[in-house]
Design an enzyme around this catalytic site. Sequence first.
Site, PDB file in Angstrom:
ATOM      1  N   CYS C 100       0.827  -1.226   0.000  1.00 57.02           N
ATOM      2  CA  CYS C 100       0.000   0.000   0.000  1.00 57.02           C
ATOM      3  C   CYS C 100       0.849   1.260   0.000  1.00 57.02           C
ATOM      4  O   CYS C 100       0.502   2.255  -0.630  1.00 57.02           O
ATOM      5  CB  CYS C 100      -0.889   0.042   1.245  1.00 57.02           C
ATOM      6  SG  CYS C 100      -2.116  -1.254   1.282  1.00 57.02           S
ATOM      7  N   CYS C 242      11.123   7.126  33.521  1.00 53.02           N
ATOM      8  CA  CYS C 242      11.236   8.429  34.177  1.00 53.02           C
ATOM      9  C   CYS C 242      10.284   8.516  35.357  1.00 53.02           C
ATOM     10  O   CYS C 242      10.661   8.973  36.440  1.00 53.02           O
ATOM     11  CB  CYS C 242      10.897   9.554  33.189  1.00 53.02           C
ATOM     12  SG  CYS C 242      12.315  10.196  32.299  1.00 53.02           S
TER      13      CYS C 242
END
Lengths: 138, 109, 281
Positions: C100, C242
């Site tokens: 595609c 984090c």
Amino acid sequence: MKLTRRHTLMMAIGSAVAAIMPFRAFAAVEDEIAAFTGGAEVGTAGITLIAPEIAENGNTVPIEVNAPGAETIIVFAAGNPTPSVATFNFGPLAASQSAATRIRLAGTQDVVAIARMADGSFVQASQEVKVTIGGCGG
Amino acid sequence: MADNVKPRVRVPRDATAGEEITIKTLISHPMESGQRKDGDGNVIPRSIINRFTCTFNGETVIDVTLEPAISTNPYFEFQAIVPESGTFEFTWYDDDGDVYTDSKDITVG
Amino acid sequence: MKSMFKGGIAAVALFAGYAAHADEEANLVINEEIEITVRTDAPAHLENMSTIYSGWVFRSDETQALQMDDFENPGMIFVDDAIEAWNTVEGSKGESCASCHGAPEDMAGVRAVYPKWNDEAEEVRTIAMQVNDCRTEQMGADAWKYDGGDMLNMEALLASVSRGMPVNVAIDGPAQSMWEKGRDLYYTRTGQLDLSCANCHEDNYGNNIRADHLSQGQINGFPTYRLKNAKLNGVQSRFRGCVRDTRAETYPVGSVDFIALELYVASRGNGLSVEGPSVRN
């Protein structure tokens, strides 16, 4: 900080271990170097070792060695669990006796490069590389 | 057999006779050092590339012995003399017995 | 909300605390041809900073050098893997990505605008969500693990073909409420260490936290090859780490909170170039 007997004892043992550790590490490298050189005198001219002063991360440290006219260059990391890092053997089609690679360093230590020259003599270069332990790097 | 081990080399396509060229090589390989432990505390055994060679038309350019201190995805950069047209052969030897190779032709005009 | 001057002070102190050789003036040109904008004016919606910097600027000379050449950049080996996957037919419909989408280069510009609102699905989508939608709906193939190797490789490929293009995610229109949710998350203190993203990445970029040289926490360079674990790392895995490092209960990868945060953090970098796969510590 409350200084209990346990704290003081631990600190004393800790500093004793710290004092011994680098000595032991260096002794291991001395043996390996002696095995390579057969105890011959090692000069310092004619070999270059390029390594960062501070390694961003000890897992991947770029280094470069260069010794024009060398047959073999061995690289050691004096403070690693096993000091040997790599042995570069140069063939007849090596344009210059130089090589660059990326190595692992377990902590701040000396990186040592020793070359055996074509005439059988040995030369070495070494540099301390500081290896930091990250803060919040996760 | 280490999975997904792919060599990559960079060699100039052509050179003048006797020219000195820079060759860069990389191979994706975990280089398990033998220093790590798994979740149960057992040592993960060493499994690394232990040797790398580069030849040109059969003659040695460089022959490297690797130890566990070489980083994951071992990278080497070195210089070669190119006397004539021919082929560079690169070989990596794995602890587990596998051998990985790559080759690059170069034309001397 | 926050002091207007904090950003200015942080900028002045950008490299004051760092002893190693980081060349703050350096520019990044990849393969001697792709110019990467690593510093530029902050986008209008950022009240507390006047200049934004890519994470590249904060790293040592040696680490910066690794990203200047596609052969030296260890992250590019994963791009090669993704190119193979791109061309591989997979799933019940007998298609590959290429069937595609053509060549990977034809996807230039896509990474620069993600995360973005998808009208049909009526949601903000990250690239990973869109890739999995293509895989399951268009290819009839299995979804990839959100931050797993296959997905990160593909994200690296999609980033690599957009390198040099400015990040430009939409923060208004249908994406606005997600963006605001992400912004609120960014500025909310959480966890035992009572830290928000802004405390480190807006108030203290350029300073050191222990031995880490704090960046602005921009994500234009993701996925990133970290020297620390010698592999590609995704944005949301990084967020997860984090948050965990602030000793807070961290969010799952793929959660609405992290999608919102990714949209917001991406918008803080609007104007910087797409840089991935980057090389970081």
